[in-house]
Design a protein around this motif. Sequence first.
Motif, PDB file in Angstrom:
ATOM      1  N   UNK A  59      21.706   9.347  54.683  1.00 46.73           N
ATOM      2  CA  UNK A  59      22.756   9.176  53.692  1.00 46.73           C
ATOM      3  C   UNK A  59      23.548   7.750  54.022  1.00 46.73           C
ATOM      4  N   UNK A  60      23.949   7.287  55.325  1.00 46.03           N
ATOM      5  CA  UNK A  60      24.826   6.601  55.781  1.00 46.03           C
ATOM      6  C   UNK A  60      23.890   5.238  55.654  1.00 46.03           C
ATOM      7  N   UNK A  61      22.536   5.390  56.083  1.00 46.14           N
ATOM      8  CA  UNK A  61      21.715   4.109  55.962  1.00 46.14           C
ATOM      9  C   UNK A  61      21.474   3.834  54.546  1.00 46.14           C
ATOM     10  N   UNK A  62      21.360   4.755  53.877  1.00 45.18           N
ATOM     11  CA  UNK A  62      20.978   4.463  52.363  1.00 45.18           C
ATOM     12  C   UNK A  62      22.201   3.688  51.659  1.00 45.18           C
ATOM     13  N   UNK A  63      23.595   4.280  51.776  1.00 41.03           N
ATOM     14  CA  UNK A  63      24.701   3.862  51.554  1.00 41.03           C
ATOM     15  C   UNK A  63      24.784   2.491  52.044  1.00 41.03           C
ATOM     16  N   UNK A  64      24.445   2.017  53.022  1.00 47.76           N
ATOM     17  CA  UNK A  64      24.984   0.833  53.886  1.00 47.76           C
ATOM     18  C   UNK A  64      23.731  -0.159  53.447  1.00 47.76           C
ATOM     19  N   UNK A  65      22.526   0.421  53.307  1.00 48.41           N
ATOM     20  CA  UNK A  65      21.233  -0.396  52.875  1.00 48.41           C
ATOM     21  C   UNK A  65      20.851  -1.188  54.416  1.00 48.41           C
ATOM     22  N   UNK A  66      20.870  -0.157  55.465  1.00 45.70           N
ATOM     23  CA  UNK A  66      20.507  -0.453  56.618  1.00 45.70           C
ATOM     24  C   UNK A  66      19.476   0.171  56.978  1.00 45.70           C
ATOM     25  N   UNK A  67      18.422  -0.289  57.833  1.00 50.02           N
ATOM     26  CA  UNK A  67      17.486   0.853  58.542  1.00 50.02           C
ATOM     27  C   UNK A  67      17.706   1.838  59.244  1.00 50.02           C
ATOM     28  N   UNK A  69      20.820   2.756  62.382  1.00 48.28           N
ATOM     29  CA  UNK A  69      21.673   3.588  62.285  1.00 48.28           C
ATOM     30  C   UNK A  69      21.397   4.735  63.507  1.00 48.28           C
ATOM     31  N   UNK A  70      20.366   5.089  63.664  1.00 40.78           N
ATOM     32  CA  UNK A  70      19.886   6.097  64.655  1.00 40.78           C
ATOM     33  C   UNK A  70      20.278   5.505  66.246  1.00 40.78           C
ATOM     34  N   UNK A  71      20.142   4.275  66.292  1.00 45.09           N
ATOM     35  CA  UNK A  71      20.478   3.642  67.496  1.00 45.09           C
ATOM     36  C   UNK A  71      22.125   3.617  67.979  1.00 45.09           C
ATOM     37  N   UNK A  72      22.809   3.257  66.877  1.00 46.06           N
ATOM     38  CA  UNK A  72      24.134   3.430  66.846  1.00 46.06           C
ATOM     39  C   UNK A  72      24.523   4.918  67.396  1.00 46.06           C
ATOM     40  N   UNK A  73      23.931   6.035  66.488  1.00 49.34           N
ATOM     41  CA  UNK A  73      24.284   7.128  66.743  1.00 49.34           C
ATOM     42  C   UNK A  73      24.158   7.551  68.515  1.00 49.34           C
ATOM     43  N   UNK A  74      22.891   6.990  68.747  1.00 48.05           N
ATOM     44  CA  UNK A  74      22.404   7.275  70.330  1.00 48.05           C
ATOM     45  C   UNK A  74      23.444   6.516  71.314  1.00 48.05           C
ATOM     46  N   UNK A  75      23.842   5.279  70.773  1.00 51.54           N
ATOM     47  CA  UNK A  75      24.878   4.576  71.627  1.00 51.54           C
ATOM     48  C   UNK A  75      26.070   5.389  71.834  1.00 51.54           C
ATOM     49  N   UNK A  76      26.699   5.957  70.946  1.00 52.38           N
ATOM     50  CA  UNK A  76      27.890   6.594  70.660  1.00 52.38           C
ATOM     51  C   UNK A  76      27.990   8.062  71.195  1.00 52.38           C
ATOM     52  N   UNK A  77      26.672   8.520  71.430  1.00 48.49           N
ATOM     53  CA  UNK A  77      26.679  10.101  71.975  1.00 48.49           C
ATOM     54  C   UNK A  77      27.055   9.971  73.534  1.00 48.49           C
ATOM     55  N   UNK A  78      28.078  11.109  73.803  1.00 48.80           N
ATOM     56  CA  UNK A  78      28.532  11.269  75.246  1.00 48.80           C
ATOM     57  C   UNK A  78      27.910  12.651  75.597  1.00 48.80           C
ATOM     58  N   UNK A  87      30.692  -0.165  61.457  1.00 49.28           N
ATOM     59  CA  UNK A  87      31.227  -1.183  60.670  1.00 49.28           C
ATOM     60  C   UNK A  87      31.037  -2.372  61.337  1.00 49.28           C
ATOM     61  N   UNK A  88      31.253  -2.365  62.907  1.00 52.90           N
ATOM     62  CA  UNK A  88      30.916  -3.655  63.726  1.00 52.90           C
ATOM     63  C   UNK A  88      29.628  -4.187  63.508  1.00 52.90           C
ATOM     64  N   UNK A  89      28.555  -3.228  63.542  1.00 54.59           N
ATOM     65  CA  UNK A  89      27.060  -3.523  63.180  1.00 54.59           C
ATOM     66  C   UNK A  89      26.941  -4.111  61.813  1.00 54.59           C
ATOM     67  N   UNK A  90      27.404  -3.523  60.944  1.00 54.93           N
ATOM     68  CA  UNK A  90      27.137  -3.949  59.588  1.00 54.93           C
ATOM     69  C   UNK A  90      27.745  -5.227  59.523  1.00 54.93           C
ATOM     70  N   UNK A  91      29.043  -5.599  60.048  1.00 61.65           N
ATOM     71  CA  UNK A  91      29.559  -6.934  59.825  1.00 61.65           C
ATOM     72  C   UNK A  91      28.676  -8.017  60.705  1.00 61.65           C
ATOM     73  N   UNK A  92      27.816  -7.850  61.636  1.00 57.00           N
ATOM     74  CA  UNK A  92      27.098  -8.828  62.191  1.00 57.00           C
ATOM     75  C   UNK A  92      25.873  -8.910  61.473  1.00 57.00           C
TER      76      UNK A  92
END
Length: 201
Positions: free
Chosen positions: A153-161, A165-174, A196-201
């Motif tokens: 859902x997030x990838x579709x809404x942001x038009x990101x692969x 998005x999965x990599x961002x989730x993995x990086x933020x998993x504690x 948001x930071x990744x989308x801005x880049x």
Amino acid sequence: MLREIRPAIVLLLVLTAITGLAYPLAMTAIAGALFPAQAQGSLLEKDGKVIGSALIGQEFRDNRYFHGRLSATVAPDPNDPTKTVPAPYNAANSGGSNLGPTSKALADRLREDVDKLKAENPNAAVPVDLVTTSASGLDPDISPEAAQFQVPRVARARNMPEDQVKQIVTANTEGRLFGLIGEPRVNVLALNLSLDRAAAR
């Protein structure tokens, strides 16, 4: 009689000064020196502005963001102070819904939420923490499974692969504390800020 009362009064004043003033001030100073961010409330900033705490969840409704665990907290109704209205993540009124397994209202809400999430991602099982509330109503974290469930859902809404998005989730998993305590988790606010930071880049 004063001779017997005086030691008790002196002891009361001394212990009040030690336990009511000296000890709390010392602990506050030590915590501020060793853990400054945590001592200030684990605040998170965006563009130099505080937008929340890593310790208290927030409501995200936009499909561009990951959604957190549901909150059942309430606040007084501004139109009728004898009633309450839903106020998600209300830290002044922490608590659960107190609806039990035989509650029709809870069963109906769960059914609606599960159906809605299945429509969002029909290829995955709905994680339980996306449809249940926490006991505090303030939980800032979701399970890694709940985060991965929302990736399409997030990838579709942001038009990101989706992979990005999965990599961002993995990086933020504690992980578990010391590899033993607790469960793996994802802080939703921190995850959305990273997104948001990744989308801005």
